[in-house]
Design a protein around this motif. Sequence first.
Motif, short mmCIF file in Angstrom:
data_model
loop_
_atom_site.label_atom_id
_atom_site.label_comp_id
_atom_site.label_asym_id
_atom_site.label_seq_id
_atom_site.Cartn_x
_atom_site.Cartn_y
_atom_site.Cartn_z
N THR A 58 13.69 6.16 45.51
CA THR A 58 12.37 6.31 46.15
C THR A 58 12.08 5.18 47.13
N TRP A 158 7.64 4.63 40.75
CA TRP A 158 7.56 5.96 41.33
C TRP A 158 6.58 5.93 42.50
N MET A 163 6.67 12.69 38.94
CA MET A 163 7.67 12.53 37.88
C MET A 163 7.09 11.93 36.60
N TYR A 166 5.29 14.62 34.95
CA TYR A 166 6.21 15.60 34.35
C TYR A 166 6.80 15.08 33.04
N TYR A 167 7.27 13.83 33.06
CA TYR A 167 7.92 13.25 31.88
C TYR A 167 6.99 13.16 30.68
#
Length: 189
Positions: A58, A158, A163, A166-167
């Motif tokens: 990223t 991040w 993400m 989501y995790y």
Amino acid sequence: EEVLALEAGTLREKRDRAMLAVAYSAMLRRSELVALEVRDLAFDMDGSGTATVKYSKTDQDAEGHVRYLAPFAVVALNTWLKEAKIDAGCLFRRVLHNETVGGKPLTDHEVARIFKRLAQRVDARGLGVAGHSTRIGAAHDLVEAGFDVAANANAGGWKSLMMPNYYTRELRAKQSAMAQLIRRRENEK
């Protein structure tokens, strides 16, 4: 925590412990972990430290991102560096059968194998341990401790909330307003 509590007698075990502690504390991707060099580290008087991730998935422009190293990670890391006689270059290197330390960094694929081997030491083979397990586990721990997704994203480097969101989706569902309302109503009965 179980793995970190195990005795680390061999040089390889000391390296593996340091890798696990650093990966978890700094929420590193496996590619970021193996790319760390001694010059990326800074240690503080309180026993903690930081690791500068120079480049990541990223951060294609290599702006860099500073990550936290907890005191337990600093201790494990310094033990490994001292025993391996590493004072420059890459942190995590191969340890040969005769306890000789190689000069080149481990690959990111080796991180997954090492973490799986560590899981076997505490009989956690069935948990689906992979190279990303410390990063996801740390994200879960932050949510369980009450930190929001934005704080989680910052700690893990991040750029978006997608993400870490989501995790941690299952954990956050159990902490949602509806979950809290139902628990409150059950406690009032």
